[in-house]
Design a protein around this motif. Sequence first.
Motif, PDB file in Angstrom:
ATOM      1  N   ARG A 135       0.840  -1.194   0.000  1.00 40.07           N
ATOM      2  CA  ARG A 135       0.000   0.000   0.000  1.00 40.07           C
ATOM      3  C   ARG A 135       0.877   1.248   0.000  1.00 40.07           C
ATOM      4  O   ARG A 135       2.050   1.207   0.359  1.00 40.07           O
ATOM      5  CB  ARG A 135      -0.937   0.018   1.208  1.00 40.07           C
ATOM      6  N   ALA A 136       0.275   2.334  -0.400  1.00 42.53           N
ATOM      7  CA  ALA A 136       0.991   3.615  -0.436  1.00 42.53           C
ATOM      8  C   ALA A 136       1.256   4.111   0.976  1.00 42.53           C
ATOM      9  O   ALA A 136       0.440   3.899   1.883  1.00 42.53           O
ATOM     10  CB  ALA A 136       0.180   4.638  -1.220  1.00 42.53           C
ATOM     11  N   ARG A 137       2.367   4.783   1.145  1.00 39.65           N
ATOM     12  CA  ARG A 137       2.739   5.304   2.468  1.00 39.65           C
ATOM     13  C   ARG A 137       3.196   6.752   2.357  1.00 39.65           C
ATOM     14  O   ARG A 137       3.586   7.217   1.293  1.00 39.65           O
ATOM     15  CB  ARG A 137       3.874   4.461   3.068  1.00 39.65           C
ATOM     16  N   PHE A 138       3.147   7.438   3.485  1.00 42.27           N
ATOM     17  CA  PHE A 138       3.686   8.787   3.545  1.00 42.27           C
ATOM     18  C   PHE A 138       5.202   8.733   3.477  1.00 42.27           C
ATOM     19  O   PHE A 138       5.828   7.757   3.903  1.00 42.27           O
ATOM     20  CB  PHE A 138       3.278   9.480   4.847  1.00 42.27           C
ATOM     21  N   MET A 139       5.780   9.805   2.948  1.00 37.07           N
ATOM     22  CA  MET A 139       7.224   9.961   2.938  1.00 37.07           C
ATOM     23  C   MET A 139       7.609  11.166   3.797  1.00 37.07           C
ATOM     24  O   MET A 139       6.752  11.989   4.135  1.00 37.07           O
ATOM     25  CB  MET A 139       7.731  10.168   1.504  1.00 37.07           C
ATOM     26  N   ARG A 140       8.887  11.256   4.105  1.00 38.18           N
ATOM     27  CA  ARG A 140       9.343  12.360   4.954  1.00 38.18           C
ATOM     28  C   ARG A 140       9.038  13.708   4.311  1.00 38.18           C
ATOM     29  O   ARG A 140       8.608  14.644   4.988  1.00 38.18           O
ATOM     30  CB  ARG A 140      10.845  12.244   5.204  1.00 38.18           C
TER      31      ARG A 140
END
Length: 223
Positions: A135-140
């Motif tokens: 699944r898609a995730r947040f990045m910094r």
Amino acid sequence: MLAENSLEERPRKRVLDTVDRVSEMCFGLFMALTFVGTVSAATSGEDAGRKMLYTALGCNLAWGLADAVMYLVRTIADRSRRHALALAIHRERDAAAGVRALRERVSAALDPFISDADLEAIRKRVAADESLPERARFMRDDFLAALGIFIIIVLSTFPVAAPFVIFRHVPTALLISRILTLAMLFVCGFALGRYAGWSGGKAGLSMMALGVLLTMAIIALGG
């Protein structure tokens, strides 16, 4: 090795592009202007200017937080949509179906210039990629961009409201506030114009005029 070196030498992409920065700055200016736009020479009181600043700052703190959160929501939604397409192509065994899925996502402006062979090359690379997460995730950088949005909106309060703290004479403070705001709108328009390939000066003047009209409309509508 050549591919790795080219990736290392590629310049780092800014977390917020020119359009994002200009849009957020103008949004913060417009929000702050809704408070000072109704100030008249009759405004009095020793703490009137300070209250004006605190009120405008409180408003932009709230809207900066809301806008930053909605940026994160929009970012993860867009990324999830793209990720779902990548997963679907990765799992799709029918090459023609994968090409059709990609074709549906190509913009109308670019569609005539992209052949099925181009899309098939992309499909093959996606299908062969074994590193796709579930699944898609947040990045910094997503959080850095959200923080940038919050800071831009909050900082845009001060040129509009700070003159009311510095100058006790309300008409003088109002004049300086408007001059600073128009100057910032011009700079924003100039930067946006240069980014879009337009005339910077004309874009700056247009942004000033748009800002005045939008502020009048916001105040008239009770904003």
